[in-house]
Design an enzyme around this catalytic site. Structure first.
Site, mmCIF file in Angstrom:
data_model
loop_
_atom_site.group_PDB
_atom_site.id
_atom_site.type_symbol
_atom_site.label_atom_id
_atom_site.label_comp_id
_atom_site.label_asym_id
_atom_site.label_seq_id
_atom_site.Cartn_x
_atom_site.Cartn_y
_atom_site.Cartn_z
ATOM 1 N N GLU A 117 -79.667 35.919 3.210
ATOM 2 C CA GLU A 117 -80.194 37.026 4.011
ATOM 3 C C GLU A 117 -80.396 38.274 3.160
ATOM 4 O OE1 GLU A 117 -81.367 36.855 6.996
ATOM 5 O OE2 GLU A 117 -80.816 34.725 7.104
ATOM 6 N N SER A 132 -82.790 27.728 -16.392
ATOM 7 C CA SER A 132 -83.743 27.298 -15.375
ATOM 8 C C SER A 132 -84.443 25.970 -15.662
ATOM 9 C CB SER A 132 -84.796 28.386 -15.154
ATOM 10 O OG SER A 132 -84.224 29.519 -14.550
#
Length: 458
Positions: free
Chosen positions: A134, A220
Site C-alpha cells: 500500500e 535483479s
C-alpha cells in the site's frame, strides 16, 4: 619413407598387443582388427607376437558399451525416450490442508515454541507485505514485491538451515531473512533507501542483504546467483568448512542459461549446495505450461546427476523436512540437492504487474482461501491446542503495531549522505570520479536551493 612405415607398423603392433592383453585374449583377430581399424598384415603380426588369442566368438549380446559419456546397455530396437517416462514426480507432504499429519513417521515433532515462531514469522511477513504494498501504491516508495502464498517455502527452509549457511536469494525470499532475525526497521530502511539501510540506499526496494546474517544481497537479473552460489559452495568444500549454500530461484529462472551452468558445475564439482526452486505457477505473466514442457523442475535434476525431490510448498513441515535432510547430506557427502517446492503466487508479480490480465480472480481466490500455508499451519496449531481465536486477534494487532512503528520511523528517516554516491567501489577514488564528486559539490553550492538536500544526512 620405408623406415617411417616400419616404425608406424611397429606402433600399430604394440597397440594391438596392448588391446589384446586388456581384453584378456578373448576376442578374435577380426574383431580386434576392426576395433582399431588396422591393416590385415599389422593385425596378423600383432597376433603372432606371442600373445595368444582365443578364437572364441562372443555374440553381440555379450558386448558392453565402453563409451565414457554414459552408463547404459546396448539395445537392438529403435526406440526414442518419451518425456513422460514416469507418470509424474510425486509431491512430498506431511500435513493435509486441514493441518492433519498424514504419516506420523514424517511428523518432525517440533516443539511448540518453534512452531509458534514459524507462524508468527509467516504472519508478520504477510502484514509487512500488505503495508509496504500500500505504501508503494500511495507513492511513498518506488517498487515492491509481495510474498503472498509462498511464506511456507521461506520459513520451512530457513528453519532447517544452520545460521552460518550462506543464502543466495532471487528476490522473493524476504521470509528467510526475517526468520534469521533481520529487523523490521532494516526491511523498511531498505525499501525507503534511508540512512539506516545497510546498502546505503543504493539498491531498489526488496533487494535486501545482510553480511551478518549470511544473506547475499539480491540482484535483479534472473539466475545470476546460481553459478555464484555454486562457487561459494565449492569454496566451502575446498576449505572443509561444515557449511552449506542454499540458492533460491523460480521456475522461470530455471529457463536461463545460468541455471544450466549452476546445475552442471555443482554436480561435476560435487558441491554442498541446495537448489531451492519456488515453482509458484507464473514467471511474471508466463504460466508454467508456456515455460516448459517437461515434468517441472525436479525432473531436470537426474539429468545433471543431482538428487532431487518435489515437495508441497504450502506445507511448512514438508519443506522443513526436505531441506533439513538435504542440508545434512549435502555437507556430509559433498553433493548438490534440488528441491522443487510447489506453491502459488497469490499476489501480483510486483507493483509493476497486474495479474488480472492473465489469470482469473477465482483462481487466485482458490489458493488464498483453500490452500494457504498460513491457514494450514494455523489448523495444525489449533488441533494441538496451541492457538485459539483470542491469541490470533492479539497477535494480529501486535504484529501490525510493530510493522507500523517501523514504517513510521522509515518515513521520518533522513536519506544517506550524498558522498555515498562515490564511495565503497574503489579503495582509492580515481581522479575521474574525484572530479565528478567535486563537480556535484560545486553544482549544489550554486543551485542547492533547487534540491531537497535537507532530507539527506550531512
Amino acid at each position: 619413407q620405408a623406415a617411417r612405415r616400419g616404425r608406424r607398423r611397429a606402433g600399430q603392433t604394440a597397440k594391438m598387443a596392448a588391446v589384446i592383453r586388456r581384453l584378456g585374449g578373448k576376442w578374435s583377430g577380426r574383431v580386434v582388427r576392426a576395433q582399431l581399424r588396422l591393416p590385415l598384415a599389422a593385425a596378423r603380426r600383432a597376433l603372432s607376437t606371442g600373445h595368444a588369442v582365443h578364437q572364441q566368438q562372443f555374440t553381440s549380446l555379450d558386448e558392453k558399451p565402453q563409451f565414457p559419456g554414459a552408463s547404459a546397455e546396448f539395445v537392438d530396437r529403435l526406440e526414442f525416450i518419451q518425456p513422460n517416462v514416469i507418470s509424474g514426480i510425486p509431491i512430498y507432504r506431511v500435513m493435509d490442508r486441514q493441518g492433519q499429519i498424514m504419516n506420523p513417521d514424517e511428523d518432525p515433532k517440533l516443539p511448540k515454541d518453534m512452531v509458534l515462531k514459524f507462524y508468527q514469522k509467516m504472519t508478520l511477513l504477510n502484514t509487512m507485505d500488505r503495508i509496504l504494498y500500500e505504501s508503494q501504491r500511495q507513492g511513498r516508495i518506488s517498487f515492491y514485491m509481495t510474498n503472498y502464498g509462498e511464506e511456507g517455502t521461506h520459513i520451512g527452509s530457513a528453519a532447517a538451515l544452520e545460521p552460518n549457511d550462506l543464502v543466495f536469494g532471487q528476490y522473493r525470499e524476504a521470509g528467510v531473512l526475517m526468520y534469521r532475525g533481520f529487523p523490521l526497521e532494516l526491511f523498511m530502511a531498505q525499501c525507503y533507501a534511508s540512512a539506516r539501510d545497510v546498502g546505503k540506499g543504493r539498491q531498489m526496494p526488496v533487494h535486501y542483504g545482510s553480511r551478518d546474517l549470511h544473506f547475499v544481497t539480491i540482484s535483479s537479473p534472473l539466475a545470476t546467483q546460481m553459478p555464484q552460489a555454486v562457487g561459494a559452495a565449492y569454496a566451502y568444500k575446498v576449505s572443509q568448512e561444515d557449511r552449506a549454500v542454499i540458492c533460491y530461484f523460480g521456475e522461470g529462472a530455471a529457463s536461463e542459461g545460468d541455471a544450466h551452468a549452476g546445475f552442471n558445475f555443482s554436480a561435476t564439482l560435487e558441491c554442498p549446495i541446495i537448489f531451492f526452486c519456488r515453482n509458484n505457477g507464473y514467471a511474471i505473466s508466463t504460466p508454467t505450461h508456456e515455460q516448459y514442457r517437461g515434468d517441472g523442475i525436479a525432473a531436470r535434476g537426474p539429468g545433471y546427476g543431482i538428487i532431487s525431490i518435489r515437495v508441497d510448498g504450502n506445507d511448512v513441515f514438508a519443506v522443513y523436512n526436505a531441506t533439513k535432510e538435504a542440508r545434512r547430506r549435502a555437507v556430509a557427502e559433498n553433493q548438490p540437492f534440488l528441491i522443487e517446492a510447489m506453491t502459488y503466487r497469490i499476489g501480483h508479480h510486483s507493483t509493476s504487474d497486474d495479474s488480472s490480465a492473465y489469470r482469473s480472480v477465482d483462481e487466485v481466490n482458490y489458493w488464498d482461501k483453500q490452500d494457504h500455508p498460513i491457514s494450514r499451519l494455523r489448523h495444525y496449531m489449533v488441533n494441538k491446542g496451541w492457538w485459539d481465536e483470542e491469541q490470533e486477534k492479539a497477535w494480529r494487532k501486535q504484529s501490525r503495531k510493530r510493522v507500523m512503528e517501523a514504517f513510521e520511523e522509515a518515513e521520518r528517516a533522513l536519506k544517506p549522505k550524498l558522498d555515498y554516491l562515490f564511495s565503497d567501489v574503489y579503495e582509492e577514488i580515481p581522479v575521474g570520479l574525484q572530479k565528478q564528486q567535486e563537480g556535484l559539490q560545486r553544482h549544489l553550492k550554486m543551485y542547492g536551493e533547487h534540491y531537497p538536500t535537507d532530507l539527506f544526512e550531512k
